[in-house]
Design a protein around this motif. Structure first.
Motif, short mmCIF file in Angstrom:
data_model
loop_
_atom_site.label_atom_id
_atom_site.label_comp_id
_atom_site.label_asym_id
_atom_site.label_seq_id
_atom_site.Cartn_x
_atom_site.Cartn_y
_atom_site.Cartn_z
N THR A 159 0.83 -1.21 0.00
CA THR A 159 0.00 0.00 0.00
C THR A 159 0.86 1.25 0.00
O THR A 159 0.56 2.23 -0.68
CB THR A 159 -0.94 0.00 1.22
OG1 THR A 159 -1.73 -1.19 1.20
CG2 THR A 159 -1.84 1.21 1.21
N LEU A 160 1.95 1.23 0.77
CA LEU A 160 2.86 2.38 0.82
C LEU A 160 3.47 2.64 -0.56
O LEU A 160 3.55 3.79 -1.01
CB LEU A 160 3.96 2.13 1.84
CG LEU A 160 5.03 3.21 1.96
CD1 LEU A 160 4.43 4.49 2.51
CD2 LEU A 160 6.18 2.74 2.85
N ALA A 161 3.89 1.58 -1.24
CA ALA A 161 4.47 1.73 -2.58
C ALA A 161 3.44 2.29 -3.56
O ALA A 161 3.77 3.13 -4.41
CB ALA A 161 5.00 0.39 -3.06
N TYR A 162 2.20 1.84 -3.42
CA TYR A 162 1.14 2.32 -4.33
C TYR A 162 0.88 3.81 -4.13
O TYR A 162 0.75 4.57 -5.08
CB TYR A 162 -0.13 1.51 -4.09
CG TYR A 162 -1.31 1.99 -4.91
CD1 TYR A 162 -1.41 1.66 -6.26
CD2 TYR A 162 -2.31 2.76 -4.33
CE1 TYR A 162 -2.49 2.10 -7.01
CE2 TYR A 162 -3.39 3.21 -5.07
CZ TYR A 162 -3.47 2.88 -6.42
OH TYR A 162 -4.53 3.33 -7.17
N THR A 163 0.79 4.23 -2.85
CA THR A 163 0.51 5.64 -2.58
C THR A 163 1.67 6.54 -3.00
O THR A 163 1.46 7.69 -3.38
CB THR A 163 0.22 5.85 -1.08
OG1 THR A 163 1.32 5.34 -0.32
CG2 THR A 163 -1.06 5.13 -0.67
N ARG A 164 2.89 6.03 -2.94
CA ARG A 164 4.04 6.81 -3.37
C ARG A 164 4.29 6.74 -4.87
O ARG A 164 5.09 7.49 -5.41
CB ARG A 164 5.30 6.33 -2.64
CG ARG A 164 5.32 6.67 -1.16
CD ARG A 164 6.65 6.26 -0.54
NE ARG A 164 6.72 6.59 0.88
CZ ARG A 164 7.77 6.32 1.66
NH1 ARG A 164 8.85 5.72 1.14
NH2 ARG A 164 7.76 6.66 2.93
N GLY A 165 3.63 5.79 -5.53
CA GLY A 165 3.79 5.65 -6.97
C GLY A 165 5.12 5.04 -7.38
O GLY A 165 5.67 5.35 -8.44
N VAL A 166 5.67 4.18 -6.51
CA VAL A 166 6.95 3.53 -6.80
C VAL A 166 6.77 2.03 -6.65
O VAL A 166 5.74 1.53 -6.17
CB VAL A 166 8.05 4.02 -5.85
CG1 VAL A 166 8.29 5.51 -6.03
CG2 VAL A 166 7.70 3.72 -4.38
N GLY A 167 7.79 1.28 -7.06
CA GLY A 167 7.76 -0.16 -6.93
C GLY A 167 8.09 -0.61 -5.52
O GLY A 167 8.80 0.08 -4.78
N VAL A 168 7.56 -1.76 -5.15
CA VAL A 168 7.84 -2.33 -3.84
C VAL A 168 9.34 -2.57 -3.67
O VAL A 168 9.91 -2.36 -2.60
CB VAL A 168 7.07 -3.65 -3.65
CG1 VAL A 168 7.52 -4.36 -2.38
CG2 VAL A 168 5.57 -3.39 -3.60
#
Length: 400
Positions: free
Chosen positions: A54-63
């Protein structure tokens, strides 16, 4: 036939092995603590990778990019731990004075001008790096090392109010007053560790009671006059009277309990957590809930056992330390780490109100990992002094 090249090729692996053995030969101190650090780091990599979607999605970056940054912090922490454990622990007595001189202005600056995250001013940005750190992490190292120094050096006149008690009480209360308004949970834990050190340092019960009364006065002022008083009071009320609390105040705690309840004995399996999509701090404050959900009660018991074993190894170091400073230093840092760990896990299972306390060396914490690693390194420095043989130099015995 020319066999020079073959001989050179045959020597390369031996040279590499020799280089590795040379590095390992310089790794001193309690080997069990080194193993504990490696185990917690491995658990951290697995748990953080599972919980940052979820954090990666909100930041718009890859896991993977977030995971690589976390891995870099772990490696940097191990390097700092190695460096700090190679330094003779007695040097930290002098360093503690510098740390206290630096820490108090930094805490003041953070309190008024620090970065506001989750309505709390706890962080300072490091110019040119894109990183920030909690000054309370530095304050923990500073206060514990300073208390260990002053308690060990004032043993002969420990009951002297002017020269011993006032500097001790002043340092504890000032640090608590500067940390508490923005980070009350960390301030309370550090205050508790300080009281334990005062007891070990043979401070009288009457003087300890005075420190506790001063702490209660500061705590009351923070709860009723501080800028975060509404947050503190609402969390305490939500814990003791959940039936009267708003649903949003119970959201984090309820989903942590769901994660733990659905984990069963062996868990859902790595990467199969569902509550990581709901918990707002799944990779940090609530990472223990994710571990139990994915690895079950068995995984939770393993993590708890690691921290208990850490405390056991540290207590052995404290009892064997030849100098009061080393014993107090190892005790203070080990109490700080284990109390923080069990406070985090207690919140996850619903035994305490929601706090912003991370799980040492497991939560994704950026620079907090570095400060935690330094604390481990200092403990290892004390144990290194115990393990290494004595040498006689110019008629006096010194630790090698």
């Amino acid at each position: 036939m020319d066999t020079t090249g073959n001989q050179a090729n045959q020597k390369l692996p031996l040279q590499g092995a020799g280089g590795l053995s040379a590095i390992l030969s310089n790794v001193k101190g309690d080997r069990w603590i080194w193993l504990i650090v490696l185990m917690l780091s491995t658990i951290s990599m697995l748990a953080v990778y599972s919980s940052i979607g979820t954090l990666a999605y909100t930041r718009g970056v890859g896991v993977e990019s977030i995971l690589m940054k976390h891995m870099f912090m772990i490696i940097a922490g191990i390097i700092l731990m190695y460096v700090s454990h190679r330094l003779d622990y007695r040097y930290y007595a002098g360093i503690s004075k510098i740390l206290m001189i630096v820490t108090i202005p930094l805490l003041l600056f953070t309190l008024f001008f620090g970065s506001h995250i989750n309505h709390a001013s706890r962080w300072l940005a490091i110019p040119g790096t894109g990183l920030s750190f909690q000054t309370s992490d530095l304050a923990k190292l500073a206060l514990i090392t300073y208390l260990a120094r002053i308690l060990s050096r004032k043993q002969e006149n420990i009951k002297d109010v002017k020269n011993s008690f006032i500097p001790i009480m002043g340092s504890v209360c000032v640090i608590f007053a500067l940390i508490g308004p923005a980070n009350l949970s960390t301030g309370l834990m550090l205050f508790g560790v300080s009281i334990l050190l005062l007891i070990m340092g043979r401070i009288s019960i009457k003087q300890i009671a005075v420190v506790c009364v001063a702490g209660m006065f500061l705590l009351t002022a923070m709860l009723f006059l501080g800028s975060r008083r509404a947050t503190h009071i609402s969390r305490v009320k939500a814990f003791f009277h959940p039936e009267l609390a708003d649903k949003d105040k119970l959201f984090q705690g309820n989903h942590a309990k769901i994660a733990i309840a659905t984990g069963g004995f062996f868990g859902k399996g790595p990467g199969r957590s569902t509550e990581r999509n709901y918990l707002p701090e799944a990779f940090s404050d609530e990472i223990f809930a994710i571990i139990v959900e994915e690895y079950g009660l068995f995984g939770g018991i393993v993590v708890i056992s690691i921290y208990l074993f850490l405390l056991y190894r540290c207590i052995k170091i404290v009892t064997k330390a030849p100098k009061a400073f080393g014993a107090l230093l190892a005790a203070g840092l080990s109490f700080s780490l284990t109390i923080q760990a069990f406070a985090n896990m207690a919140v996850a299972v619903g035994l305490g109100p929601v706090t912003g306390v991370s799980l040492p060396l497991v939560s994704m914490g950026g620079t907090s990992i570095l400060f935690t690693s330094i604390a481990f390194g200092i403990i290892l420095s004390v144990s290194r002094d115990i393990d290494e043989p004595k040498k006689v130099v110019v008629g006096e015995i010194r630790e090698a």
